[in-house]
Write an enzyme that holds these catalytic residues in place. Structure first.
Site, PDB file in Angstrom:
ATOM      1  N   ILE A 143       0.852  -1.203   0.000  1.00 40.59           N
ATOM      2  CA  ILE A 143       0.000   0.000   0.000  1.00 40.59           C
ATOM      3  C   ILE A 143       0.888   1.255   0.000  1.00 40.59           C
ATOM      4  CG2 ILE A 143      -1.803   1.298   1.216  1.00 40.59           C
ATOM      5  CD1 ILE A 143      -2.832  -1.366   2.335  1.00 40.59           C
ATOM      6  N   ALA A 221      -4.364   4.974   8.227  1.00 38.37           N
ATOM      7  CA  ALA A 221      -5.103   4.021   7.400  1.00 38.37           C
ATOM      8  C   ALA A 221      -4.720   2.602   7.817  1.00 38.37           C
ATOM      9  CB  ALA A 221      -4.779   4.244   5.929  1.00 38.37           C
ATOM     10  N   ALA A 222      -4.183   2.473   9.062  1.00 37.03           N
ATOM     11  CA  ALA A 222      -3.702   1.169   9.535  1.00 37.03           C
ATOM     12  C   ALA A 222      -4.757   0.544  10.448  1.00 37.03           C
ATOM     13  CB  ALA A 222      -2.374   1.355  10.241  1.00 37.03           C
ATOM     14  N   ARG A 223      -4.580   0.697  11.737  1.00 40.81           N
ATOM     15  CA  ARG A 223      -5.558   0.237  12.714  1.00 40.81           C
ATOM     16  C   ARG A 223      -5.548   1.218  13.875  1.00 40.81           C
ATOM     17  NH1 ARG A 223      -7.206  -2.514   9.253  1.00 40.81           N
ATOM     18  NH2 ARG A 223      -7.554  -4.768   9.198  1.00 40.81           N
ATOM     19  N   ASP A 246      -9.042   6.877   9.368  1.00 41.88           N
ATOM     20  CA  ASP A 246     -10.054   5.963   8.829  1.00 41.88           C
ATOM     21  C   ASP A 246     -10.329   4.857   9.833  1.00 41.88           C
ATOM     22  OD1 ASP A 246     -11.790   5.130   6.700  1.00 41.88           O
ATOM     23  OD2 ASP A 246     -10.408   3.480   6.293  1.00 41.88           O
ATOM     24  N   GLU A 251     -13.309   1.258  18.017  1.00 36.50           N
ATOM     25  CA  GLU A 251     -13.960   1.272  16.700  1.00 36.50           C
ATOM     26  C   GLU A 251     -15.137   0.314  16.720  1.00 36.50           C
ATOM     27  OE1 GLU A 251     -11.273   1.226  13.291  1.00 36.50           O
ATOM     28  OE2 GLU A 251     -12.749   0.052  12.199  1.00 36.50           O
ATOM     29  N   HIS A 270     -13.692   3.685   8.569  1.00 40.46           N
ATOM     30  CA  HIS A 270     -12.980   2.498   8.067  1.00 40.46           C
ATOM     31  C   HIS A 270     -13.468   2.116   6.654  1.00 40.46           C
ATOM     32  CE1 HIS A 270     -10.575  -1.217   9.609  1.00 40.46           C
ATOM     33  NE2 HIS A 270     -10.369  -1.014   8.323  1.00 40.46           N
TER      34      HIS A 270
HETATM   35  C1  GLV Z   1      -8.795  -3.106   5.876  1.00 40.37           C
HETATM   36  O1  GLV Z   1      -8.825  -2.536   6.914  1.00 40.37           O
HETATM   37  C2  GLV Z   1      -7.850  -4.132   5.553  1.00 40.37           C
HETATM   38  O2  GLV Z   1      -7.137  -4.595   6.450  1.00 40.37           O
HETATM   39  O3  GLV Z   1      -7.779  -4.525   4.385  1.00 40.37           O
END
Ligand code: GLV
Length: 307
Positions: A143, A221-223, A246, A251, A270
Protein backbone atom coordinates in the site's frame (compact mmCIF):
# COMPACT_ATOMS: atom_id res chain seq x y z
CA UNK A 1 -16.74 -28.82 -0.96
CA UNK A 2 -18.71 -26.28 1.07
CA UNK A 3 -17.45 -22.70 0.84
CA UNK A 4 -18.75 -19.62 2.63
CA UNK A 5 -18.42 -16.51 0.50
CA UNK A 6 -19.13 -12.89 1.48
CA UNK A 7 -21.34 -11.95 -1.47
CA UNK A 8 -23.29 -13.25 -4.44
CA UNK A 9 -20.59 -11.75 -6.69
CA UNK A 10 -18.03 -14.00 -4.98
CA UNK A 11 -20.33 -17.01 -5.45
CA UNK A 12 -20.65 -16.06 -9.13
CA UNK A 13 -16.88 -16.01 -9.76
CA UNK A 14 -16.64 -19.53 -8.30
CA UNK A 15 -19.79 -20.87 -9.96
CA UNK A 16 -17.99 -22.87 -12.66
CA UNK A 17 -15.54 -24.60 -10.30
CA UNK A 18 -16.28 -28.31 -9.97
CA UNK A 19 -17.41 -29.56 -6.54
CA UNK A 20 -17.51 -26.05 -5.04
CA UNK A 21 -20.80 -25.30 -3.33
CA UNK A 22 -21.04 -21.70 -2.14
CA UNK A 23 -23.21 -20.28 0.62
CA UNK A 24 -23.34 -16.50 0.91
CA UNK A 25 -22.66 -15.23 4.45
CA UNK A 26 -21.97 -11.51 4.74
CA UNK A 27 -21.81 -11.44 8.54
CA UNK A 28 -24.93 -9.30 8.99
CA UNK A 29 -27.29 -12.27 9.51
CA UNK A 30 -27.01 -15.32 11.78
CA UNK A 31 -24.52 -17.81 10.27
CA UNK A 32 -25.93 -20.33 7.78
CA UNK A 33 -26.69 -23.70 9.37
CA UNK A 34 -24.00 -25.65 7.46
CA UNK A 35 -21.09 -24.25 9.53
CA UNK A 36 -20.02 -27.79 10.50
CA UNK A 37 -19.48 -28.70 6.83
CA UNK A 38 -17.55 -25.64 5.64
CA UNK A 39 -14.00 -26.26 4.37
CA UNK A 40 -13.19 -22.78 3.05
CA UNK A 41 -14.42 -19.52 4.55
CA UNK A 42 -14.00 -16.20 2.80
CA UNK A 43 -15.35 -13.77 5.43
CA UNK A 44 -16.81 -10.35 4.68
CA UNK A 45 -14.77 -7.14 5.11
CA UNK A 46 -15.99 -6.45 8.65
CA UNK A 47 -14.92 -9.34 10.93
CA UNK A 48 -17.53 -11.14 13.06
CA UNK A 49 -17.50 -10.10 16.70
CA UNK A 50 -17.26 -13.67 18.01
CA UNK A 51 -14.72 -15.28 15.71
CA UNK A 52 -13.61 -17.80 18.34
CA UNK A 53 -17.21 -18.97 18.74
CA UNK A 54 -17.62 -19.20 14.98
CA UNK A 55 -14.45 -21.23 14.48
CA UNK A 56 -15.52 -23.61 17.27
CA UNK A 57 -18.52 -24.51 15.13
CA UNK A 58 -16.44 -25.22 11.99
CA UNK A 59 -14.64 -28.58 12.52
CA UNK A 60 -14.00 -29.17 8.80
CA UNK A 61 -12.50 -25.71 8.17
CA UNK A 62 -9.15 -25.81 6.33
CA UNK A 63 -8.74 -22.35 4.80
CA UNK A 64 -9.71 -18.81 5.75
CA UNK A 65 -9.10 -16.35 2.92
CA UNK A 66 -9.76 -12.81 4.11
CA UNK A 67 -10.71 -9.95 1.83
CA UNK A 68 -8.80 -7.61 4.14
CA UNK A 69 -5.08 -6.91 4.10
CA UNK A 70 -5.00 -6.84 7.91
CA UNK A 71 -5.68 -10.14 9.68
CA UNK A 72 -5.28 -8.95 13.27
CA UNK A 73 -8.89 -9.92 14.08
CA UNK A 74 -8.35 -13.51 12.87
CA UNK A 75 -4.81 -14.37 13.97
CA UNK A 76 -5.48 -14.86 17.69
CA UNK A 77 -8.38 -17.26 17.02
CA UNK A 78 -7.35 -19.24 13.97
CA UNK A 79 -7.64 -22.95 14.88
CA UNK A 80 -4.74 -25.40 14.63
CA UNK A 81 -4.53 -26.89 11.13
CA UNK A 82 -6.38 -24.01 9.44
CA UNK A 83 -4.49 -21.89 6.91
CA UNK A 84 -5.03 -18.13 6.98
CA UNK A 85 -4.38 -16.04 3.85
CA UNK A 86 -4.76 -12.28 3.61
CA UNK A 87 -5.72 -10.03 0.72
CA UNK A 88 -2.36 -8.36 0.13
CA UNK A 89 -2.68 -6.10 -2.88
CA UNK A 90 -6.47 -5.99 -2.97
CA UNK A 91 -6.70 -2.65 -1.15
CA UNK A 92 -3.54 -0.97 -2.45
CA UNK A 93 -5.36 1.29 -4.89
CA UNK A 94 -8.34 2.11 -2.64
CA UNK A 95 -6.34 2.72 0.51
CA UNK A 96 -3.57 4.69 -1.18
CA UNK A 97 -6.19 6.84 -2.86
CA UNK A 98 -7.98 7.41 0.47
CA UNK A 99 -4.69 8.48 2.07
CA UNK A 100 -4.07 11.05 -0.69
CA UNK A 101 -7.67 12.29 -0.46
CA UNK A 102 -7.49 12.51 3.34
CA UNK A 103 -4.21 14.43 3.49
CA UNK A 104 -5.41 16.82 0.79
CA UNK A 105 -8.75 17.32 2.55
CA UNK A 106 -7.04 18.26 5.82
CA UNK A 107 -4.32 20.42 4.23
CA UNK A 108 -6.77 22.26 1.95
CA UNK A 109 -9.38 22.68 4.76
CA UNK A 110 -12.11 20.86 2.82
CA UNK A 111 -14.12 19.93 5.98
CA UNK A 112 -14.18 23.67 6.88
CA UNK A 113 -15.34 24.71 3.40
CA UNK A 114 -17.94 21.89 3.32
CA UNK A 115 -19.34 23.18 6.62
CA UNK A 116 -19.43 26.72 5.23
CA UNK A 117 -21.15 25.49 2.06
CA UNK A 118 -23.95 24.05 4.21
CA UNK A 119 -24.42 27.60 5.54
CA UNK A 120 -24.25 29.06 1.97
CA UNK A 121 -21.29 31.16 3.14
CA UNK A 122 -18.50 32.30 0.76
CA UNK A 123 -15.78 31.86 3.39
CA UNK A 124 -12.63 32.93 1.51
CA UNK A 125 -9.32 32.10 3.17
CA UNK A 126 -5.86 30.76 2.39
CA UNK A 127 -5.10 27.13 3.20
CA UNK A 128 -2.13 24.87 3.62
CA UNK A 129 -0.86 22.83 0.62
CA UNK A 130 0.72 19.44 -0.04
CA UNK A 131 3.27 20.74 -2.59
CA UNK A 132 6.84 21.12 -1.27
CA UNK A 133 6.13 19.07 1.86
CA UNK A 134 7.62 15.84 3.18
CA UNK A 135 5.43 12.75 3.54
CA UNK A 136 6.66 10.03 5.87
CA UNK A 137 5.17 6.60 5.21
CA UNK A 138 5.32 4.35 8.29
CA UNK A 139 4.82 0.73 7.19
CA UNK A 140 6.17 0.72 3.65
CA UNK A 141 4.60 -2.34 2.01
CA UNK A 142 2.46 -2.74 -1.08
CA UNK A 143 0.00 0.00 0.00
CA UNK A 144 2.92 2.33 0.77
CA UNK A 145 4.36 1.71 -2.70
CA UNK A 146 0.95 2.46 -4.24
CA UNK A 147 0.77 5.65 -2.17
CA UNK A 148 4.24 6.78 -3.26
CA UNK A 149 3.29 6.20 -6.92
CA UNK A 150 0.20 8.37 -6.44
CA UNK A 151 2.20 11.09 -4.71
CA UNK A 152 4.66 11.28 -7.60
CA UNK A 153 2.86 14.22 -9.19
CA UNK A 154 2.50 16.29 -6.03
CA UNK A 155 6.05 17.64 -5.77
CA UNK A 156 6.69 16.16 -2.34
CA UNK A 157 9.60 14.34 -0.74
CA UNK A 158 8.74 10.86 0.49
CA UNK A 159 10.47 9.13 3.40
CA UNK A 160 9.86 5.39 3.73
CA UNK A 161 9.95 3.43 6.98
CA UNK A 162 9.46 -0.31 7.44
CA UNK A 163 10.23 -2.77 10.23
CA UNK A 164 13.77 -3.16 8.96
CA UNK A 165 15.88 -0.99 6.69
CA UNK A 166 16.38 -2.06 3.07
CA UNK A 167 17.19 -0.69 -0.34
CA UNK A 168 14.62 -0.90 -3.13
CA UNK A 169 15.82 -2.35 -6.48
CA UNK A 170 16.10 1.18 -7.94
CA UNK A 171 18.26 2.37 -5.05
CA UNK A 172 15.61 4.23 -3.01
CA UNK A 173 16.08 3.77 0.70
CA UNK A 174 13.59 2.32 3.18
CA UNK A 175 14.52 3.27 6.74
CA UNK A 176 14.16 0.92 9.69
CA UNK A 177 11.56 1.59 12.39
CA UNK A 178 14.30 2.42 14.90
CA UNK A 179 15.12 5.56 12.88
CA UNK A 180 11.64 7.03 13.46
CA UNK A 181 12.70 9.42 16.26
CA UNK A 182 15.12 11.18 13.87
CA UNK A 183 12.73 11.08 10.89
CA UNK A 184 9.49 12.29 12.50
CA UNK A 185 10.63 15.93 12.91
CA UNK A 186 11.28 16.06 9.14
CA UNK A 187 7.71 15.26 8.08
CA UNK A 188 4.70 17.45 7.35
CA UNK A 189 2.46 14.42 6.84
CA UNK A 190 2.90 11.04 8.59
CA UNK A 191 0.91 8.18 7.05
CA UNK A 192 0.42 5.00 9.11
CA UNK A 193 0.14 1.79 7.09
CA UNK A 194 1.61 -0.75 9.54
CA UNK A 195 -0.19 -4.00 10.37
CA UNK A 196 -1.66 -4.27 13.88
CA UNK A 197 0.74 -6.54 15.76
CA UNK A 198 2.00 -6.60 19.34
CA UNK A 199 5.01 -4.63 17.99
CA UNK A 200 2.92 -1.79 16.55
CA UNK A 201 0.31 -1.52 19.36
CA UNK A 202 0.59 2.01 20.74
CA UNK A 203 3.51 2.81 18.41
CA UNK A 204 2.10 6.32 18.02
CA UNK A 205 2.24 7.40 21.65
CA UNK A 206 2.79 10.80 23.27
CA UNK A 207 6.55 10.60 22.53
CA UNK A 208 5.99 9.80 18.85
CA UNK A 209 3.49 12.64 18.49
CA UNK A 210 5.74 15.08 20.35
CA UNK A 211 8.45 14.52 17.72
CA UNK A 212 6.10 15.51 14.90
CA UNK A 213 6.38 19.08 13.55
CA UNK A 214 3.95 21.76 14.69
CA UNK A 215 0.94 21.63 12.36
CA UNK A 216 1.88 18.23 10.92
CA UNK A 217 -0.88 15.85 9.83
CA UNK A 218 -1.20 12.26 11.10
CA UNK A 219 -3.02 10.02 8.62
CA UNK A 220 -4.10 6.63 9.98
CA UNK A 221 -5.10 4.02 7.40
CA UNK A 222 -3.70 1.17 9.54
CA UNK A 223 -5.56 0.24 12.71
CA UNK A 224 -6.79 2.27 15.67
CA UNK A 225 -4.66 0.23 18.07
CA UNK A 226 -1.49 1.71 16.55
CA UNK A 227 -2.33 5.15 18.00
CA UNK A 228 -2.73 6.19 21.64
CA UNK A 229 -6.08 7.94 21.23
CA UNK A 230 -5.76 10.06 24.40
CA UNK A 231 -2.29 11.26 23.42
CA UNK A 232 -3.56 12.22 19.95
CA UNK A 233 -6.60 13.92 21.44
CA UNK A 234 -4.32 16.03 23.65
CA UNK A 235 -2.25 17.18 20.64
CA UNK A 236 -5.36 17.98 18.58
CA UNK A 237 -7.02 19.82 21.43
CA UNK A 238 -3.86 21.90 21.89
CA UNK A 239 -4.12 22.74 18.16
CA UNK A 240 -0.56 21.50 17.57
CA UNK A 241 -1.27 18.58 15.20
CA UNK A 242 -3.95 17.69 12.67
CA UNK A 243 -5.23 14.21 11.79
CA UNK A 244 -7.18 12.17 9.28
CA UNK A 245 -8.34 8.82 10.63
CA UNK A 246 -10.05 5.96 8.83
CA UNK A 247 -9.58 3.74 11.88
CA UNK A 248 -9.97 4.50 15.57
CA UNK A 249 -9.65 2.92 18.99
CA UNK A 250 -12.35 2.23 19.99
CA UNK A 251 -13.96 1.27 16.70
CA UNK A 252 -16.68 2.08 15.87
CA UNK A 253 -16.11 5.40 17.62
CA UNK A 254 -19.04 5.95 20.04
CA UNK A 255 -21.19 9.04 19.31
CA UNK A 256 -20.15 10.76 22.54
CA UNK A 257 -16.39 10.28 22.01
CA UNK A 258 -14.45 13.59 22.18
CA UNK A 259 -12.38 12.65 19.11
CA UNK A 260 -15.37 13.42 16.85
CA UNK A 261 -15.28 17.09 17.79
CA UNK A 262 -11.54 17.59 18.20
CA UNK A 263 -10.14 20.49 16.19
CA UNK A 264 -8.27 19.67 12.98
CA UNK A 265 -9.59 16.13 12.57
CA UNK A 266 -11.23 14.33 9.68
CA UNK A 267 -12.76 10.94 10.54
CA UNK A 268 -14.08 8.36 8.07
CA UNK A 269 -15.62 5.04 9.25
CA UNK A 270 -12.98 2.50 8.07
CA UNK A 271 -13.90 2.89 4.41
CA UNK A 272 -10.50 3.26 2.70
CA UNK A 273 -10.82 -0.16 1.06
CA UNK A 274 -14.60 -0.22 0.73
CA UNK A 275 -14.77 0.61 -2.96
CA UNK A 276 -15.55 -1.14 -6.25
CA UNK A 277 -11.80 -1.16 -7.03
CA UNK A 278 -11.14 -3.32 -3.97
CA UNK A 279 -14.17 -5.49 -4.73
CA UNK A 280 -12.94 -6.19 -8.25
CA UNK A 281 -9.48 -7.09 -6.97
CA UNK A 282 -10.94 -9.23 -4.17
CA UNK A 283 -13.02 -11.27 -6.64
CA UNK A 284 -9.91 -11.92 -8.75
CA UNK A 285 -7.98 -13.04 -5.68
CA UNK A 286 -10.81 -15.27 -4.47
CA UNK A 287 -10.98 -17.06 -7.81
CA UNK A 288 -7.22 -17.49 -8.17
CA UNK A 289 -6.83 -18.74 -4.60
CA UNK A 290 -9.67 -21.24 -4.99
CA UNK A 291 -8.11 -22.52 -8.23
CA UNK A 292 -4.82 -22.97 -6.39
CA UNK A 293 -6.53 -24.65 -3.45
CA UNK A 294 -8.42 -27.08 -5.69
CA UNK A 295 -5.33 -28.02 -7.70
CA UNK A 296 -3.06 -28.31 -4.66
CA UNK A 297 -0.81 -25.47 -5.81
CA UNK A 298 0.78 -23.31 -3.10
CA UNK A 299 -1.56 -20.55 -1.96
CA UNK A 300 -0.55 -16.87 -2.10
CA UNK A 301 -0.46 -14.55 0.91
CA UNK A 302 -0.20 -17.32 3.52
CA UNK A 303 -0.03 -15.70 6.97
CA UNK A 304 -0.22 -18.83 9.07
CA UNK A 305 -0.76 -22.53 8.45
CA UNK A 306 0.91 -24.94 6.12
CA UNK A 307 -1.43 -25.59 3.24
C1 GLV B 1 -8.80 -3.11 5.88
O1 GLV B 1 -8.83 -2.54 6.91
C2 GLV B 1 -7.85 -4.13 5.55
O2 GLV B 1 -7.14 -4.59 6.45
O3 GLV B 1 -7.78 -4.52 4.38
Amino acid sequence: MKVWVPSQAAADVLADLPDVECTVFDGTTPPPDNADEVEVWIPALVPLRDLAGMFARMPKLRLVQTVTAGVDAYLPHIPEGVTLCNARGVHDAGTAEWAVAAMLAVLRDLPYFAAKQRECEWAYRHTDVLADSTVLIVGYGSIGEALERRLAGFEVDVIRVARSARQLPDGRKVHGQEELPQLLPLADVVVLLVPATPDTAGLVDAGFLARMRDGAVLVNAARGSVVDTDALLAELTAGRLRAALDVTAPEPLPPDHPLWRAPGILITPHVAGSTPASQRRALKLIRSQMLRYLSGEPLRNVITGSY
